[in-house]
Design an enzyme around this catalytic site. Structure first.
Site, mmCIF file in Angstrom:
data_model
loop_
_atom_site.group_PDB
_atom_site.id
_atom_site.type_symbol
_atom_site.label_atom_id
_atom_site.label_comp_id
_atom_site.label_asym_id
_atom_site.label_seq_id
_atom_site.Cartn_x
_atom_site.Cartn_y
_atom_site.Cartn_z
ATOM 1 N N TYR A 224 -10.315 -6.324 11.281
ATOM 2 C CA TYR A 224 -9.499 -5.919 12.429
ATOM 3 C C TYR A 224 -9.250 -7.086 13.388
ATOM 4 C CZ TYR A 224 -10.944 -1.474 10.514
ATOM 5 O OH TYR A 224 -11.161 -0.434 9.642
ATOM 6 N N GLU B 207 0.851 -1.198 0.000
ATOM 7 C CA GLU B 207 0.000 0.000 0.000
ATOM 8 C C GLU B 207 0.883 1.242 0.000
ATOM 9 O OE1 GLU B 207 -3.307 0.541 3.103
ATOM 10 O OE2 GLU B 207 -1.886 2.119 3.655
ATOM 11 N N GLN C 170 -6.163 -4.820 9.267
ATOM 12 C CA GLN C 170 -5.345 -3.806 9.928
ATOM 13 C C GLN C 170 -3.996 -4.444 10.276
ATOM 14 O OE1 GLN C 170 -4.205 -0.983 10.362
ATOM 15 N NE2 GLN C 170 -6.053 -0.043 11.215
ATOM 16 N N ARG D 83 -15.275 2.880 5.444
ATOM 17 C CA ARG D 83 -16.032 4.008 5.972
ATOM 18 C C ARG D 83 -15.152 5.249 6.022
ATOM 19 N NH1 ARG D 83 -17.316 4.589 12.209
ATOM 20 N NH2 ARG D 83 -15.151 5.311 12.066
ATOM 21 N N GLY D 84 -13.876 5.065 6.380
ATOM 22 C CA GLY D 84 -12.976 6.198 6.588
ATOM 23 C C GLY D 84 -13.055 6.636 8.037
ATOM 24 N N HIS E 170 -8.525 3.165 -2.647
ATOM 25 C CA HIS E 170 -9.391 3.098 -1.475
ATOM 26 C C HIS E 170 -10.490 4.137 -1.677
ATOM 27 C CE1 HIS E 170 -6.077 1.285 1.314
ATOM 28 N NE2 HIS E 170 -6.208 0.642 0.152
ATOM 29 N N THR F 168 -4.077 4.704 -0.842
ATOM 30 C CA THR F 168 -5.004 5.177 0.186
ATOM 31 C C THR F 168 -5.745 6.439 -0.259
ATOM 32 O OG1 THR F 168 -3.204 6.407 1.188
ATOM 33 C CG2 THR F 168 -3.671 4.244 2.121
ATOM 34 N N TYR F 169 -6.852 6.709 0.444
ATOM 35 C CA TYR F 169 -7.622 7.935 0.187
ATOM 36 C C TYR F 169 -7.640 8.757 1.469
ATOM 37 C CZ TYR F 169 -10.922 11.155 -1.742
ATOM 38 O OH TYR F 169 -11.491 12.304 -2.235
ATOM 39 N N LYS G 228 8.304 3.791 3.142
ATOM 40 C CA LYS G 228 9.580 3.152 3.525
ATOM 41 C C LYS G 228 9.810 1.912 2.664
ATOM 42 C CE LYS G 228 10.072 5.934 7.067
ATOM 43 N NZ LYS G 228 10.730 7.195 6.793
HETATM 44 P P1 FAD Z 1 -17.066 -0.144 8.948
HETATM 45 O O1 FAD Z 1 -16.972 -1.503 8.395
HETATM 46 O O2 FAD Z 1 -18.228 0.700 8.547
HETATM 47 O O3 FAD Z 1 -17.043 -0.280 10.552
HETATM 48 C C1 FAD Z 1 -16.909 0.893 11.381
HETATM 49 C C2 FAD Z 1 -17.424 0.563 12.776
HETATM 50 O O4 FAD Z 1 -18.862 0.448 12.754
HETATM 51 C C3 FAD Z 1 -16.940 -0.776 13.352
HETATM 52 O O5 FAD Z 1 -16.810 -0.619 14.739
HETATM 53 C C4 FAD Z 1 -18.058 -1.766 13.034
HETATM 54 O O6 FAD Z 1 -18.130 -2.825 13.963
HETATM 55 C C5 FAD Z 1 -19.292 -0.867 13.097
HETATM 56 N N1 FAD Z 1 -20.323 -1.201 12.103
HETATM 57 C C6 FAD Z 1 -20.130 -1.572 10.825
HETATM 58 N N2 FAD Z 1 -21.315 -1.711 10.193
HETATM 59 C C7 FAD Z 1 -22.268 -1.397 11.093
HETATM 60 C C8 FAD Z 1 -23.681 -1.321 11.038
HETATM 61 N N3 FAD Z 1 -24.351 -1.612 9.912
HETATM 62 N N4 FAD Z 1 -24.364 -0.933 12.171
HETATM 63 C C9 FAD Z 1 -23.696 -0.645 13.311
HETATM 64 N N5 FAD Z 1 -22.332 -0.691 13.411
HETATM 65 C C10 FAD Z 1 -21.643 -1.060 12.324
HETATM 66 N N6 FAD Z 1 -9.067 5.166 6.211
HETATM 67 C C11 FAD Z 1 -9.034 6.189 5.325
HETATM 68 O O7 FAD Z 1 -9.550 7.290 5.629
HETATM 69 N N7 FAD Z 1 -8.424 6.054 4.091
HETATM 70 C C12 FAD Z 1 -7.851 4.876 3.709
HETATM 71 O O8 FAD Z 1 -7.308 4.787 2.598
HETATM 72 C C13 FAD Z 1 -7.892 3.778 4.617
HETATM 73 N N8 FAD Z 1 -7.369 2.567 4.280
HETATM 74 C C14 FAD Z 1 -7.500 1.491 5.128
HETATM 75 C C15 FAD Z 1 -7.036 0.227 4.739
HETATM 76 C C16 FAD Z 1 -7.160 -0.865 5.590
HETATM 77 C C17 FAD Z 1 -6.684 -2.227 5.133
HETATM 78 C C18 FAD Z 1 -7.721 -0.703 6.889
HETATM 79 C C19 FAD Z 1 -7.818 -1.859 7.838
HETATM 80 C C20 FAD Z 1 -8.182 0.546 7.289
HETATM 81 C C21 FAD Z 1 -8.076 1.649 6.423
HETATM 82 N N9 FAD Z 1 -8.563 2.920 6.780
HETATM 83 C C22 FAD Z 1 -8.511 3.966 5.889
HETATM 84 C C23 FAD Z 1 -9.121 3.152 8.118
HETATM 85 C C24 FAD Z 1 -10.646 2.926 8.188
HETATM 86 O O9 FAD Z 1 -11.299 3.854 7.369
HETATM 87 C C25 FAD Z 1 -11.064 3.113 9.647
HETATM 88 O O10 FAD Z 1 -10.576 2.050 10.428
HETATM 89 C C26 FAD Z 1 -12.539 3.352 9.906
HETATM 90 O O11 FAD Z 1 -12.670 3.820 11.248
HETATM 91 C C27 FAD Z 1 -13.432 2.140 9.746
HETATM 92 O O12 FAD Z 1 -13.567 1.775 8.439
HETATM 93 P P2 FAD Z 1 -14.327 0.416 8.041
HETATM 94 O O13 FAD Z 1 -14.432 0.392 6.579
HETATM 95 O O14 FAD Z 1 -13.715 -0.723 8.741
HETATM 96 O O15 FAD Z 1 -15.779 0.739 8.692
#
Ligand code: FAD
Length: 317
Positions: free
Chosen positions: A179, A18, A210, A124-125, A94, A49-50, A305
């Protein structure tokens, strides 16, 4: 080619990594400089990433501050197109819910489709840095699962405007985040996995995790996923420690644990080069064990890096 097809056709663990778009104002060559050293290891794909907008406050000189919105690392889609063009490697942009209305998301997906990009990592971000919690756009998505629903709709030719005549179907392969140490907002792993399963049910094709530094946490996560009926491929995300500061910074940003053995080894180091070496050796050990476990891909968070990831890849692939 779709990430799931890469996985299906591979007879060994694949390599991917990434990258982050450069800070606004920097040249795209800084990205190519980060990618070039890793091309020898034939990455199956490269994630970009975004980064959502941030608020900055400008002093107006009259005692008042002006709130401005800025995006410090724009260019995700352009970089993906440049990677595909220059390296003939699949690039995975992303895409996030935060800051996007459904209409803007649809338009972004149309752009990706026209560029021939058929992979996305749907997230979600995080919340805006100065805000404590995630606030969705008034006409946007609250969870990644809703975003997946919209992408899947587009794959089925369902657009927001229902009156479009014979709209084309997109064909996106959809990755999502997972996660091993649970998402920080989830009350427990069981609840988090319930929503990961929902992402699978709505159309997610694979999971990227993660970062984690204790493989046992990944193995336990994979087993729990199986128990909950999550059957899509799970790709481990790995980050080599490269500075002493990361021992405390990474847990605070990413809500992950650093094993005592690793933090003790870093503490004993007498120079920054020694810290780097400890981090690289730890990730090599993790990588080799994960290959034995049979992971489909080893995905590295290079964070600029590439030299560290290069040393690891040389030892593993
Ligand atoms: P979700 O899957 O929506 O989950 C968010 C939270 O809500 C979790 O606690 C989950 O249990 C809960 N949840 C999910 N669905 C529901 C529902 N229907 N009802 C109630 N609760 C629910 N961030 C960026 O801004 N840009 C990036 O490029 C980026 N790249 C990433 C790449 C990877 C591999 C990872 C692991 C993370 C990345 N992130 C990035 C961070 C990520 O956006 C954050 O961790 C964010 O807080 C959660 O995103 P998610 O898609 O896991 O959210």
């Amino acid at each position: 080619m779709k990430i799931t097809d890469h996985i299906k056709h591979a007879n060994q663990t694949l390599f991917s990594f990434e990258i982050l778009p450069p800070l606004k104002g920097q040249d795209i060559n800084s990205i190519f400089d980060a990618i070039d050293p890793l091309m020898d290891f034939k990455p199956a794909f490269i994630d970009v990433t975004y980064h959502r907008e941030e608020y900055i406050y400008k002093d107006r000189g009259n005692g008042l501050l002006e709130k401005k919105t800025t995006r410090k690392r724009p260019g995700t889609v352009g970089i993906c197109a440049a990677i595909i063009n220059k390296y003939k490697v699949d690039a995975v942009p992303h895409i996030i819910c935060g800051g996007f209305s459904k209409e803007e998301t649809e338009n972004a997906l149309i752009d990706l489709n026209f560029l021939g990009i058929d992979n996305v990592l749907a997230l979600r971000g995080d919340h805006i840095k100065s805000e404590g919690t995630f606030v969705p756009d008034p006409d946007g998505h609250k969870y990644a699962s809703e975003l997946i629903g919209q992408i899947k709709d587009l794959n089925n030719g369902i657009y927001i405007d229902e009156e479009l005549q014979n709209p084309v179907r997109t064909d996106f392969c959809i990755g999502v985040a997972g996660y091993p140490e649970k998402h920080y907002e989830a009350p427990n792993l069981k609840t988090d996995l319930k929503y990961l399963k929902l992402k699978q049910e709505l159309g997610a094709d694979y999971v990227v995790t993660q970062m984690f530094f204790d493989n046992q946490k990944f193995f336990d996560f994979v087993n729990r996923c199986k128990d909950e009926g999550i059957t899509i491929p799970i790709i481990p995300g790995l980050k080599p420690i490269t500075t002493e500061k990361q021992i405390t910074v990474l847990p605070s940003i990413f809500h992950i644990d650093i094993p005592e053995e690793l933090s003790d080894a870093v503490e004993k180091c007498k120079s920054s080069d020694q810290v780097k070496q400890v981090g690289i050796e730890w990730t090599i050990k993790q990588s080799k064990e994960l290959v034995k476990f049979g992971v489909p891909v080893l995905h590295y968070y290079s964070m600029g890096k590439s030299q560290a990831v290069k040393q690891i890849a040389s030892a593993v692939f």
